[in-house]
Design an enzyme around this catalytic site. Structure first.
Site, mmCIF file in Angstrom:
data_model
loop_
_atom_site.group_PDB
_atom_site.id
_atom_site.type_symbol
_atom_site.label_atom_id
_atom_site.label_comp_id
_atom_site.label_asym_id
_atom_site.label_seq_id
_atom_site.Cartn_x
_atom_site.Cartn_y
_atom_site.Cartn_z
ATOM 1 N N GLU A 267 9.725 4.525 -6.501
ATOM 2 C CA GLU A 267 9.238 5.471 -5.499
ATOM 3 C C GLU A 267 10.382 6.093 -4.710
ATOM 4 O O GLU A 267 10.372 6.128 -3.485
ATOM 5 C CB GLU A 267 8.237 4.781 -4.559
ATOM 6 C CG GLU A 267 7.024 4.260 -5.309
ATOM 7 C CD GLU A 267 5.929 3.673 -4.420
ATOM 8 O OE1 GLU A 267 6.232 3.248 -3.303
ATOM 9 O OE2 GLU A 267 4.774 3.644 -4.880
ATOM 10 N N ASP A 340 -1.214 -2.126 -8.260
ATOM 11 C CA ASP A 340 -0.818 -2.033 -6.861
ATOM 12 C C ASP A 340 -1.864 -2.551 -5.885
ATOM 13 O O ASP A 340 -2.500 -1.756 -5.203
ATOM 14 C CB ASP A 340 -0.500 -0.557 -6.538
ATOM 15 C CG ASP A 340 0.237 -0.409 -5.222
ATOM 16 O OD1 ASP A 340 0.601 -1.441 -4.632
ATOM 17 O OD2 ASP A 340 0.440 0.735 -4.786
ATOM 18 N N GLU A 368 -4.292 -2.493 2.750
ATOM 19 C CA GLU A 368 -4.050 -1.087 2.386
ATOM 20 C C GLU A 368 -5.206 -0.506 1.571
ATOM 21 O O GLU A 368 -5.642 0.611 1.825
ATOM 22 C CB GLU A 368 -2.742 -0.980 1.590
ATOM 23 C CG GLU A 368 -2.490 0.418 1.067
ATOM 24 C CD GLU A 368 -1.180 0.563 0.299
ATOM 25 O OE1 GLU A 368 -0.417 -0.424 0.196
ATOM 26 O OE2 GLU A 368 -0.916 1.674 -0.195
#
Ligand code: GCW
Length: 697
Positions: A267, A340, A368
């Site tokens: 990322e 993820d 998240e």
């Protein structure tokens, strides 16, 4: 009416009284009886151990408790030997953990009948804070950072800072957590400069007596960014020297510094591949710098490869060929699933596949993808499912737990990390029940074979029980239903968000609501939901079988064959591994489409049920916590409904089949939801509803 009057009373009282604001977590002082504590040693840690016993003792009045530090072969690492009145350990920290265990047993009514040895599953039990030095927290839903403030000028350490850090350390020690990474893995390089290091030292000094070591996320480009060196090539002598000097500087300030956590070539983060070097070459260079001081490198396997191969395969492809090439003070940190932190993923196939390398699991405590600090989701069941997953890498029974705790493969170091859900909110975690996830992480890191049922029961008793031996009425009307709600909560979230193996179909905005439609043209495909759900007129799901991406081949037999075959693949992972037809027949006899509808509906119904359960507990909980949880459950219900409506109406465009007629109809319009999604409408209440400790900062 009743609620109204309680609210008024609460508003009135809350101006004067914060007793039940949740700040005390599971460590609520309960009128101790007196006790004598005997210990030949006196250190800061032992002083804490004594104080904890004195302020919380609930055993026989005037008992004498003996604390001994005496090595014993049966006691490993921070473990201890425990009886009703003695604690023996190899170190002061072991004694402290023994004290917390003893007090917990007293408070939860779990008897100690004979002396027992209690050893930790992992040597390092670490919280990863994704805290930025400007005080914000990536994926944090409980206020700003407890470690960092907004500007560099506020690096000065206050008494309020120190008090908060001690409270934080105490909570960690009480569940066995012994490490904290203080800054975001998307690291800001300044943390390695002297001004910041001084603050790190100040934090380390407060955490040390509680046995919590500090670690830092280190940016691979640091030698260029703050060292003025042209390259960051890990084989360059100047670069090697820079890291060695940096390690020396850090250890001069913090002699027990834990080491570095590194997110490299992922990322947008820099890494060794920028210099055509491997992850092993990069990690080893940093490990060599830390080696003389006993530090370790936790190198993340969360990477993207250059190929456009199935995202789920990339970490394995990148790391398995490097097995055996890492120094013994490198641990590869692997997320529980291959993608993820989704509500449900199969375990990452890296576990057990790298037999000559130390591997550590990384789980996400901050929610998240599980409703932030707004949804009540007890994550212990998810972690238990993961740790108990059988990899078959060394025969049947090669669970992820055993592949990582040193019992199957010779690992020099063992560790587990959880991405923290802690911020400046008075109750630390934003949602009172989110505290249970911090608690559960610590307990599982200490003992990776605990059951979620036990953890939930412990936490409820410690957090909500008024007296050590509550009445059977409390057990029947509070403990039992609340425990049941916690144990079902993760499966409920899976049902209303991403059932049957669906994954990564959340809104791009904050990852909170549904977003299966989200696919801007210029975006990397593997960041968009349609890449993962692959819905079309035939069916839905990602074909990872031998006729598709063949990700199944990364799993050891018999899993490979089991996952590969649509008839034997567990339905919980169906759409993870298969592109299944809308009319595919499920075990229930329904079509896939109907089953999907029932799952979404059931998830919503479950949250409505949680609301009823909670409302009934009103007379057993203080008003402040009762009302906050009640209000969060309302938001959760609304959001679950959005998930159901958004996903079903979206997928219905492909299936062209009716929603079974006995299911509640959607109440939201798809077009409206898509429009709102791009306007960030669903910012969860958690952002504004909690008082923060900002005043003290
Ligand atoms: O899940 C993704 C998150 C990023 C995070 C990244 C990672 C810290 O959306 O916010 O970055 O994972 O784990 O590195």
């Amino acid at each position: 009416m009743k609620i109204f009057s309680r609210t008024v009373v609460l508003l009135f009282l809350s101006a004067y009284m914060y007793a039940e604001n949740g700040h005390d977590l599971w460590l609520r002082n309960k009128n101790a009886v007196s006790v004598n504590v005997v210990c030949a040693k006196n250190t800061a840690t032992i002083a804490i151990a004594k104080q904890e016993l004195q302020q919380d003792w609930q055993g026989a009045p005037n008992a004498s408790v003996v604390l001994t530090i005496k090595p014993d072969k049966a006691i490993k690492g921070d473990g201890f030997r425990l009886s009703q009145t003695t604690i023996q350990a190899n170190s002061d920290y072991g004694v402290l953990y023994g004290v917390y265990e003893l007090l917990r047993r007293q408070q939860t009514g779990e008897e100690i009948t004979a002396a027992e040895v209690v050893n930790p599953s992992y040597e390092r039990r670490v919280l990863d804070h994704w805290d930025n030095q400007n005080g914000t927290i990536e994926r944090g839903y409980a206020g700003r950072s407890i470690f960092w403030r907004s500007t560099k000028d506020s690096l000065v350490v206050t008494e309020a800072d120190k008090k908060l850090w001690r409270e934080y350390a105490r909570a960690n020690a009480s569940v066995g957590i012994n490490g904290s990474v203080l800054n975001n893995v998307n690291a800001n390089v300044d943390v390695l400069t002297i001004d910041y290091l001084k603050r790190v030292k100040a934090i380390a000094d407060e955490l040390r007596p509680y046995g919590v070591k500090v670690y830092l996320s280190a940016k691979f480009s640091a030698p260029s960014q703050i060292g003025g060196i042209k390259t960051c090539d890990p084989l360059d002598p100047e670069v090697i020297k820079w890291w060695k000097d940096k390690a020396k500087e850090i250890y001069r300030l913090i002699p027990d510094f834990g080491g570095f956590l590194v997110k490299a070539n992922s990322e947008g983060q820099p890494g060794p591949q920028d210099y055509k070097r491997t992850h092993a070459e990069g990690a080893n260079m940093m490990a060599d710098a830390l080696k003389p001081y006993g530090g370790i490198v936790m190198w993340r396997a969360f990477v993207y490869s250059a190929s456009d191969n199935d995202r789920a395969k990339q970490a394995y492809e990148e790391f398995v060929p490097l097995d055996g090439q890492f120094r013994d003070n490198v641990i590869i940190q692997v997320k529980n699933g291959p993608i993820d932190f989704q509500p449900r993923e199969p375990f990452s196939p890296l576990f057990g596949a790298m037999k000559k390398t130390s591997l550590m699991p990384e789980v996400q405590i901050t929610q998240e993808y599980l409703g932030h600090s707004t949804h009540l989701v007890f994550l212990s069941t998810m972690w238990e499912e993961f740790l108990k997953s059988d990899t078959y890498q060394a025969g049947e029974g090669s669970t992820v737990a055993r592949c990582t705790d040193g019992s199957l493969f010779p690992q020099k170091h063992t560790a587990i990390a959880g991405v923290a859900n802690i911020g400046l909110d008075v109750n630390w975690c934003g949602h009172h029940f989110a505290q249970s996830n911090w608690y559960a992480f610590g307990r599982l890191a200490w003992n990776n074979s605990l059951t979620s049922e036990q953890i939930a029961a412990e936490w409820i008793k410690l957090t909500f029980q008024q007296h050590a031996s509550e009445s059977s009425d409390w057990q029947a009307n509070f403990l039992t239903p609340v425990k049941q709600m916690m144990l079902e909560s993760r499966e409920a979230a899976v049902s209303y968000m991403m059932p049957l193996g669906l994954h990564h179909i959340m809104s791009a905005n904050e990852h909170y609501g549904p977003g299966p439609w989200w696919a801007p043209k210029k975006m990397r495909k593997d960041w968009t939901p349609p890449y993962y759900h692959q819905a079309d007129s035939i069916g839905v799901g990602f074909n990872r079988t031998h006729t598709g991406s063949n990700a199944v081949a990364q799993y050891h037999e018999p899993l490979y064959s089991q996952f590969d075959n649509i008839e034997t693949c567990p339905e919980t992972y169906l759409l993870w591994f298969h592109h299944a037809a809308w009319n595919h027949q499920m075990k229930s006899g329904r079509t896939l489409w109907s089953e999907l509808c029932y799952h979404y509906d059931r998830g919503v119904q479950q949250v409505r049920q949680f609301q009823k359960i909670w409302d009934k507990t009103e007379s057993y909980v203080d008003a402040e916590r009762f009302l906050q949880v009640q209000s969060k459950l309302r938001s959760q219900s609304r959001n679950a409904q959005l998930w159901k409506d958004g996903c079903l109406l979206y997928f219905q465009q492909f299936s062209k089949m009716p929603i079974p007629y006995d299911i509640e109809r959607p109440v939201n319009d798809l077009e409206e939801m898509i429009k709102n999604d791009t306007r960030r409408p669903q910012r969860p209440a958690a952002f504004s509803s909690n008082r923060q400790l900002n005043q003290a900062h």
